[in-house]
Design a protein around this motif. Structure first.
Motif, PDB file in Angstrom:
ATOM      1  N   THR A 362       0.833  -1.201   0.000  1.00 33.59           N
ATOM      2  CA  THR A 362       0.000   0.000   0.000  1.00 33.59           C
ATOM      3  C   THR A 362       0.865   1.248   0.000  1.00 33.59           C
ATOM      4  OG1 THR A 362      -1.688  -1.183   1.272  1.00 33.59           O
ATOM      5  CG2 THR A 362      -1.863   1.207   1.170  1.00 33.59           C
ATOM      6  N   THR A 363       0.541   2.164  -0.901  1.00 35.76           N
ATOM      7  CA  THR A 363       1.216   3.452  -0.992  1.00 35.76           C
ATOM      8  C   THR A 363       0.177   4.570  -0.965  1.00 35.76           C
ATOM      9  OG1 THR A 363       3.003   2.510  -2.330  1.00 35.76           O
ATOM     10  CG2 THR A 363       2.757   4.899  -2.366  1.00 35.76           C
ATOM     11  N   LEU A 364       0.434   5.592  -0.165  1.00 31.96           N
ATOM     12  CA  LEU A 364      -0.449   6.749  -0.060  1.00 31.96           C
ATOM     13  C   LEU A 364       0.326   7.999  -0.478  1.00 31.96           C
ATOM     14  CD1 LEU A 364      -2.010   5.960   3.446  1.00 31.96           C
ATOM     15  CD2 LEU A 364      -2.897   5.313   1.203  1.00 31.96           C
ATOM     16  N   LYS A 365      -0.346   8.893  -1.208  1.00 32.59           N
ATOM     17  CA  LYS A 365       0.298  10.100  -1.721  1.00 32.59           C
ATOM     18  C   LYS A 365      -0.578  11.318  -1.449  1.00 32.59           C
ATOM     19  CE  LYS A 365       2.178   7.374  -5.555  1.00 32.59           C
ATOM     20  NZ  LYS A 365       2.205   7.184  -7.032  1.00 32.59           N
ATOM     21  N   THR A 433      -1.971  -3.196  -3.585  1.00 33.21           N
ATOM     22  CA  THR A 433      -1.679  -4.315  -4.475  1.00 33.21           C
ATOM     23  C   THR A 433      -1.690  -5.618  -3.694  1.00 33.21           C
ATOM     24  OG1 THR A 433      -0.274  -2.894  -5.842  1.00 33.21           O
ATOM     25  CG2 THR A 433      -0.038  -5.270  -6.129  1.00 33.21           C
ATOM     26  N   ILE A 434      -2.414  -6.592  -4.221  1.00 33.74           N
ATOM     27  CA  ILE A 434      -2.406  -7.955  -3.678  1.00 33.74           C
ATOM     28  C   ILE A 434      -2.209  -8.896  -4.854  1.00 33.74           C
ATOM     29  CG2 ILE A 434      -3.678  -9.729  -2.422  1.00 33.74           C
ATOM     30  CD1 ILE A 434      -5.224  -7.591  -1.010  1.00 33.74           C
ATOM     31  N   SER A 511      -7.694  -3.098 -11.165  1.00 31.88           N
ATOM     32  CA  SER A 511      -7.013  -3.827 -12.228  1.00 31.88           C
ATOM     33  C   SER A 511      -6.731  -5.242 -11.758  1.00 31.88           C
ATOM     34  CB  SER A 511      -5.691  -3.139 -12.605  1.00 31.88           C
ATOM     35  OG  SER A 511      -5.895  -1.792 -12.945  1.00 31.88           O
ATOM     36  N   ASN A 512      -6.731  -6.169 -12.704  1.00 32.26           N
ATOM     37  CA  ASN A 512      -6.489  -7.566 -12.345  1.00 32.26           C
ATOM     38  C   ASN A 512      -5.879  -8.291 -13.544  1.00 32.26           C
ATOM     39  OD1 ASN A 512      -6.412  -9.936 -10.894  1.00 32.26           O
ATOM     40  ND2 ASN A 512      -8.591 -10.408 -11.206  1.00 32.26           N
TER      41      ASN A 512
END
Length: 822
Positions: A362-365, A433-434, A511-512
């Motif tokens: 996980t990224t937070l901006k 993302t997983i 997205s997958n």
């Protein structure tokens, strides 16, 4: 270079060379799951390898022009495997792997001379091509104009049209920060430089339609630029007759602080003085940019992007002679000028971007930016013209001069325009993302405060009488009725506008990647929404909301042939910006709706080997249905909207691009695009839009001399069919819609590489201090084609007939260039 080779190139790239034992360089920084540099990582390919140093940095020589597999391994971490890597000869490719406790195999991604094969429909362009390919306005936009579906018929401008759109329909981001252009520029020679500094660029991504929900609200395209985050200290200089630039890359010893900064100066005098109008041209185009990253901790990084741009355009036109007409009946327009133009466009941008890595998934901006521009357009130019014939007697001393002068007239253009714009953005973005699934989201607030004063007029005194606008109130029925209409400008605007806009927007997309019956499937589904309100002095407050669903799906079949199929589309909106609210009289219409477009794009990528070298053929078919269209007129680069949403339109076409190593160790391509776009205003029927450029053909070609491989050649060729825009003012496009002449241009660059990554010198040699050094020359408009962007309309005193006199652009120009890096 042999002449026969160049001739063969111009027919079609049939001639190629084979050179063996070429290498490329793979470099970067190896990181762990906390984004800290990881030392002593083993990097291997085949029988060769290396280790990362204490700062995680590595550099590995690898074979070029053939597939290889690179493995990154470290005790206590799972391997990262980069498969099917194909690099150009002498290419330096940066790859920064992250080693974690989960096994990672980067498969299904082939890195070729065309860039990263992507399932999202984003075109990638090598930064080295951006920096090396010649052009009157060299840089990112210069390369975009060689792509199918992207067109521009003005070499002095960095603006471009995409698939039937106009200049205002393109999104531009630098490290996820939206950037803007000046508002008052009306001719290309006033523009100066693009915001994007090509010497600071790390990645170039471009989408010409059907882009994802995360990219924003525009109708045509997205240019997504990433600036470098330096891994070492260096200084680069670029000097030429057109200006100079200096770029400095620094990084602190503890690797926490990195900065890349650039200063540029440009003088277009060499190009402008090649035109037919003799002028005292004295502009100052300069800017300074910096992109800084500070790593406070493993989890938090802070970026700063700053830009200051000064554009002081001063021009005093003197005289001009343009010969036109036919061989049997040549004509000439001679113009004498008085007065000058003095325009200023000063802009400042400051932006902060905080990146918080919550965990490896996980990224937070958080991004905040402030853009401020102050612009002035002051001009007083009197043009006195005479229309005549041309002396075509080869034995005459006055051969080529104007004779039998007639059609005397005077034109006065005056402008006192001032604009002050302040734009503030605050946004949050995140992604989670997983495995193969990615969830992305974002919200954004934008405040626009525009203060604009328009005062401009054009007076015409032609063939002995004052010319009023061809409007019903100025009908002249003399001698039957007395004509007592006042003297007014043929074309004039006088308005003062204070406008504020508040926007709230957001998106979410998912997205997958799947594997179905041994076939790889990728899909992306997203939705955007925007709500905005317009207010200001003497303007009623209005609010509107739009919702835009979008999606993409890609299929990579498990075939022997390497193919990828894409289908993308959705609903795209363009909420009106200030200029779209302002009609041709300068009046603000706050009720202007968002223009709406339905995109449908079907694409294919086919990668194959030809002459034992990699090639890719990319094809796209597209269709766009547009509603609430805000019609406009275009003169040079100045767009003036009608601001009434009274039209519908469509655009459809096909784009093809074949690129690869036509010559070993280089990247070249051929692009072809077909487009048709028309609009129906007030249900009067369909007519061609100003951007209806039916056929586009572009070539980018790189080569070198086999016996002397450090001699490089760069060539780009463009052919565009003419667009509508050759009609005089007040002309009804349904009655008279003429096209400009076709645009044909070739730019050639030849340079010698003294020093680069594969050629170094010992310490006692004077070239040892250089990391890169090259010198060469460029020839712009190699075949000296006469291209025009607008027409000047003059009247014959005898026949009362109007003639379209083309305003020719730059002719053949020679430029010398020196590049060096320490």
């Amino acid at each position: 270079m042999k002449c026969s080779k160049l001739i063969t190139l111009l027919v079609f790239f049939g001639f190629t060379l084979y050179i063996s034992a070429q290498t490329a360089t793979l470099t970067g920084i190896v990181l762990n799951h906390s984004n800290d540099p990881l030392k002593e990582v083993n990097i291997t390919t085949g029988s060769t390898g290396t280790f990362s140093d204490n700062d995680g940095f590595y550099s590995l020589q690898v074979p070029a022009d053939k597939p290889i597999s690179v493995t990154f391994s470290h005790l206590g971490h799972k391997n990262v495997i980069l498969e099917n890597l194909i690099l150009n000869t002498n290419e330096v490719f940066e790859f920064n792997p992250v080693l974690s406790t989960d096994a990672i195999q980067i498969a299904g991604v082939t890195i070729t001379p065309t860039g990263n094969k992507t399932v999202t429909g984003i075109t990638t362009v090598s930064p080295e091509i951006v920096r090396n390919i010649p052009g009157a306005n060299a840089g990112v936009e210069n390369i975009l104009k060689l792509l199918p579906g992207v067109s521009s018929s003005n070499e002095l401008s960095t603006q471009y049209n995409v698939r039937g759109g106009n200049y205002d329909e393109n999104l531009v981001y630098v490290n996820e920060i939206e950037v803007y252009r000046p508002f008052l520029v009306r001719s290309a020679q006033q523009e100066g430089m693009s915001f994007v500094n090509s010497d600071m660029v790390q990645n170039v991504r471009f989408s010409s339609g059907g882009f994802q929900a995360k990219y924003g609200d525009k109708l045509s395209s997205v240019l997504d630029i990433s600036y470098k985050k330096p891994s070492k200290t260096s200084v680069q200089l670029d000097l030429s007759f057109l200006g100079a630039s200096a770029t400095v890359e620094t990084i602190s010893k503890n690797k926490k602080l990195s900065t890349i900064s650039g200063i540029r100066y440009r003088d277009n005098g060499l190009l402008v003085n090649s035109q037919e109008t003799n002028t005292n041209f004295n502009p100052t185009f300069a800017d300074a940019q910096t992109f800084t990253t500070y790593r406070f901790s493993k989890k938090f990084h802070l970026d700063f992007l700053g830009n200051i741009s000064i554009n002081d355009y001063q021009n005093e036109p003197l005289n001009r002679q343009t010969n036109f007409g036919t061989i049997t009946e040549p004509k000439s327009l001679v113009v004498y000028y008085q007065g000058e133009e003095n325009n200023k466009y000063n802009t400042v941008l400051g932006a902060l971007k905080g990146n918080y890595f919550l965990n490896e998934n996980t990224t937070l901006k958080l991004i905040a930016s402030l853009y401020h521009t102050t612009e002035e357009e002051y001009s007083d130019v009197i043009a006195q013209y005479v229309l005549g014939s041309v002396d075509n007697d080869l034995s005459s001393d006055s051969f080529g001069s104007a004779t039998n002068l007639r059609g005397i007239g005077t034109q006065l253009n005056r402008a006192r325009n001032e604009l002050d714009a302040l734009i503030f953005n605050l946004s949050h973005k995140g992604n989670h993302t997983i495995k193969n699934k990615v969830l992305e989201w974002g919200v954004k607030y934008t405040h626009e405060d525009i203060r604009d004063q328009l005062r401009e007029s054009e007076f015409i005194d032609s063939v002995g009488f004052f010319v009023r606008p061809p409007l019903p109130e100025f009908n002249n029925n003399q001698p039957e009725e007395p004509f007592e209409s006042p003297l007014v400008a043929y074309d004039g605007v006088n308005a003062k506008n204070f406008v504020k806009t508040d926007r709230f927007s957001g998106f979410v997309q998912f997205s997958n990647r799947l594997n179905i019956a041994s076939h790889d499937v990728y899909y992306n589904l997203g939705i955007r929404a925007q709500h905005w309100s317009v207010s200001g002095e003497n303007i009623k407050t209005t609010s509107q909301t739009v919702i835009s669903p979008r999606g993409q799906v890609s299929l990579k079949p498990n075939w022997k042939r390497d193919m990828l199929f894409r289908l993308s589309g959705g609903l795209y909106h363009q909420p009106p910006f200030y200029r779209e609210l302002r009609d041709q009289t300068g009046t603000i219409n706050p009720d202007v709706k968002a223009q709406e477009s339905i995109h449908l794009v079907l694409g294919n990528e086919y990668s194959f080997n030809l002459w034992e070298r990699p090639f890719t053929l990319m094809s796209e078919l597209y269709y766009k249905k547009l509603n609430h269209v805000n019609t406009y007129t275009l003169e040079d680069v100045r767009i003036r909207y009608v601001a009434n949403n009274n039209a519908q339109a469509y655009a459809y076409g096909a784009d093809f691009r074949l690129n690869g190593a036509f010559v070993p160790g280089t990247e070249s391509w051929v692009s072809i695009g077909f487009l048709k776009t028309e609009e129906n205003s007030n249900n009067r029927g369909y007519t061609a839009r100003p951007s209806d450029q039916r056929l586009k053909f572009g070539i980018l070609y790189q080569d070198y001399i086999p016996e002397f491989p450090n001699f490089k050649m760069y060539l780009n060729l463009v052919y565009n069919t003419g667009v509508p825009g050759g009609s005089p003012n007040y002309t009804d496009p349904y009655i008279y819609n003429s096209r400009l002449r076709d645009y044909k241009r070739a730019d050639l660059g030849i340079s010698y590489i003294f020093v680069d990554g594969n050629r170094t010198y010992q310490k006692n040699h004077w070239l040892h201090r250089f990391k890169e050094l090259s010198a060469g020359f460029e020839i712009f408009n190699l075949f000296n084609n006469q291209n025009s962007i607008t027409n000047t309309w003059v009247r014959d005193v005898d026949s009362k007939q109007q003639f379209a006199v083309p305003n020719f652009m730059t002719s053949r120009v020679l430029n010398l260039r020196l590049r060096m890096r320490f």
